[in-house]
Design an enzyme around this catalytic site. Structure first.
Site, PDB file in Angstrom:
ATOM      1  N   GLN A 142       3.341 145.481  64.800  1.00 20.42           N
ATOM      2  CA  GLN A 142       4.496 145.455  65.703  1.00 20.42           C
ATOM      3  C   GLN A 142       5.429 144.282  65.314  1.00 20.42           C
ATOM      4  OE1 GLN A 142       1.201 145.833  67.532  1.00 20.42           O
ATOM      5  NE2 GLN A 142       1.549 147.883  66.830  1.00 20.42           N
ATOM      6  N   ASP A 195       8.191 147.865  62.501  1.00 26.34           N
ATOM      7  CA  ASP A 195       8.686 148.751  61.436  1.00 26.34           C
ATOM      8  C   ASP A 195       9.600 148.028  60.447  1.00 26.34           C
ATOM      9  OD1 ASP A 195       7.455 150.874  62.882  1.00 26.34           O
ATOM     10  OD2 ASP A 195       9.206 150.934  64.189  1.00 26.34           O
ATOM     11  N   LYS A 219       6.418 145.551  56.916  1.00 25.96           N
ATOM     12  CA  LYS A 219       5.333 144.577  56.723  1.00 25.96           C
ATOM     13  C   LYS A 219       4.222 145.140  55.843  1.00 25.96           C
ATOM     14  CE  LYS A 219       4.627 144.386  61.161  1.00 25.96           C
ATOM     15  NZ  LYS A 219       5.750 145.173  61.691  1.00 25.96           N
ATOM     16  N   GLY A 254       1.754 151.524  62.405  1.00 24.81           N
ATOM     17  CA  GLY A 254       1.784 152.513  61.336  1.00 24.81           C
ATOM     18  C   GLY A 254       2.327 151.851  60.098  1.00 24.81           C
ATOM     19  N   HIS A 255       1.445 151.421  59.235  1.00 22.42           N
ATOM     20  CA  HIS A 255       1.878 150.735  58.018  1.00 22.42           C
ATOM     21  C   HIS A 255       1.938 151.723  56.864  1.00 22.42           C
ATOM     22  CE1 HIS A 255       0.526 146.523  59.529  1.00 22.42           C
ATOM     23  NE2 HIS A 255       1.598 146.984  60.125  1.00 22.42           N
TER      24      HIS A 255
END
Ligand code: IMP
Length: 422
Positions: free
Chosen positions: A222, A13, A16, A40-41
């Site tokens: 991650q 988080d 990225k 989760g981007h």
């Protein structure tokens, strides 16, 4: 040759997704090398917010070839949903390929993740319940199904057979209801038509791209501290987010790597259980959580917040061989009169500059803080390096000096253009 890798320097988080989308605009290829839909981007493009779980963020850019490479675990149902959603919005602009070696996350892997976590009780890891650990476990147990299996005429039989074997585990071990293999197949079957045409030998694609001097971006998911071997095991994910994982997961070699960008927040967050020496459960942590909107993209869980931890950042820089750092969400600290930064730990009367990643030991490490003056300026509107407040410039210089890695990028907000190249 131009190969850039974006890697989380912390517990995920770090921002990225935004950076990957920004850097992807002049790339030919964007690759994902590990993880799955636990990622989760968040990407904001043209004022619209996109949340990607599996898709590389390069899919929003015309003509970019995006690849889910060998080390990724692919949930076909999630991937189809993301494809359809992006098509519906008219933003499916890239070209997507999936490695035939990428392992599949099937519905029973999610069930297994849930059962495992429940059975662990207080010792639960706090996974995203996306079936990631069970899918990687099946891979190493050499019973998993791969994307290439979707091309086989007996794919249905393979899925049902694995579902039946899970039944033995679920029934005998956890005393749970039986899975219906037909129902599992009913969920998976519609994905075959959509995904099978995308499945290919991506090692060959990647090697050809390197030979043609293509511009390649690798997008880590991650973060370093969640690496299965180098993180705070067992409070980790089941893959290798570190730069070594980028090679394992794609078919690139160490000779191909050029630029390795470590992404770190100006503070620190963690989702799920595990040691976190600089966690702040008081008002500072609450302010970070509120201002930084620190809620998990996948699980919606509140993230734990705390101060920047330089021993962990030193560790991440050295393990990954970062050529530069991107420091994100500096704007979240705008309100603070004072900013604390952990320089080292104290453990049993000793000063430690380097972390011990054994969770029981790290849990006992007390941070040794240095307190810096806050900048007390709204930074989110700043676009030029020379306009950054001096206290923030000093903070970035300290991070660079202590981590041994130059800070080249500063992100002062969620928007794509809230990014300053130093
Ligand atoms: P899993 O990857 O779902 O098995 O979860 C293992 C650990 O990694 C848990 O602590 C999760 O909260 C954490 N984790 C997995 N993916 C992410 C991510 O994308 N960001 C932050 N933490 C993550």
């Amino acid at each position: 040759m131009s190969v850039t890798t974006i890697i989380g320097a912390q517990w995920g988080d770090e921002g990225k997704g935004k950076l990957a989308h920004l850097l992807a605009s002049d790339q030919d290829y964007v690759l994902r090398y590990q993880g799955g839909s636990n990622a989760g981007h968040t990407v904001i493009s043209d004022g619209q917010t996109y949340k990607f779980n599996l898709m590389p963020s390069g899919m929003l850019i015309d003509g970019v070839r995006c690849i889910l490479c060998d080390g990724v675990v692919v949930n076909p149902v999630t991937l189809c949903w993301e494809i359809e959603n992006l098509r519906r919005l008219g933003h499916y602009r890239g070209e997507l390929s999936v490695s035939r070696h990428a392992h599949l996350v099937l519905p029973f892997h999610k069930t297994q993740d849930l059962y495992f976590e429940e059975a662990k009780g207080k010792a639960a890891i706090g996974t995203t319940k996306q079936g990631i650990g069970p899918a990687y476990a099946d891979k190493y147990f050499r019973v998993g199904l791969r994307a290439g299996d979707m091309l086989s005429p007996d794919f249905e039989e393979r899925v049902k057979s694995l579902a039946s074997r899970k039944n033995v585990l679920f029934g005998g071990y956890y005393g749970r209801d039986e899975l219906d293999p037909d129902q599992v197949w009913a969920e998976v079957a519609p994905t075959v038509e959509i995904l099978a045409p995308l499945v290919t030998d991506t090692i060959r694609l990647v090697r050809k791209a390197v030979a043609a001097n293509a511009r390649i971006l690798m997008e880590g998911a991650q973060g370093t501290l969640l690496d299965i071997d180098y993180g705070t095991y067992p409070f980790v994910t089941s893959s290798h987010p570190i730069s070594g994982g980028a090679l394992l997961g794609t078919g690139l070699s160490w000779r191909d790597l050029e630029r390795v960008v470590g992404v770190a927040k100006a503070y620190l967050t963690r989702v799920g259980a595990g040691p976190f020496p600089t966690e702040d459960q008081g008002t500072a942590g609450q302010t970070m959580a509120r201002t930084g909107a620190e809620f998990g993209t996948v699980s919606g869980r509140p993230r734990r917040c705390g101060w920047l931890d330089l021993p962990l950042l030193r560790y991440a820089s050295q393990l990954n061989g970062f050529t530069e750092l991107a420091i994100t969400k500096t704007d979240v600290l705008d309100e603070f009169d004072e900013i604390k930064v952990c320089m080292a730990y104290e453990l049993d009367g000793q000063r430690l500059e380097w972390p011990d990643m054994d969770p029981d030991v790290l849990e006992r490490c007390a941070p040794i803080y240095e307190t810096l003056p806050g900048w007390r300026v709204r930074t989110s509107g700043i676009r030029q390096a020379q306009d950054l407040p001096p206290a923030l410039v000093d903070y970035l210089a300290l991070i660079a000096r202590e981590s041994g890695t130059p800070v080249k990028i500063v992100s002062v907000g969620a928007d794509r253009n809230a990014t300053i190249m130093l």
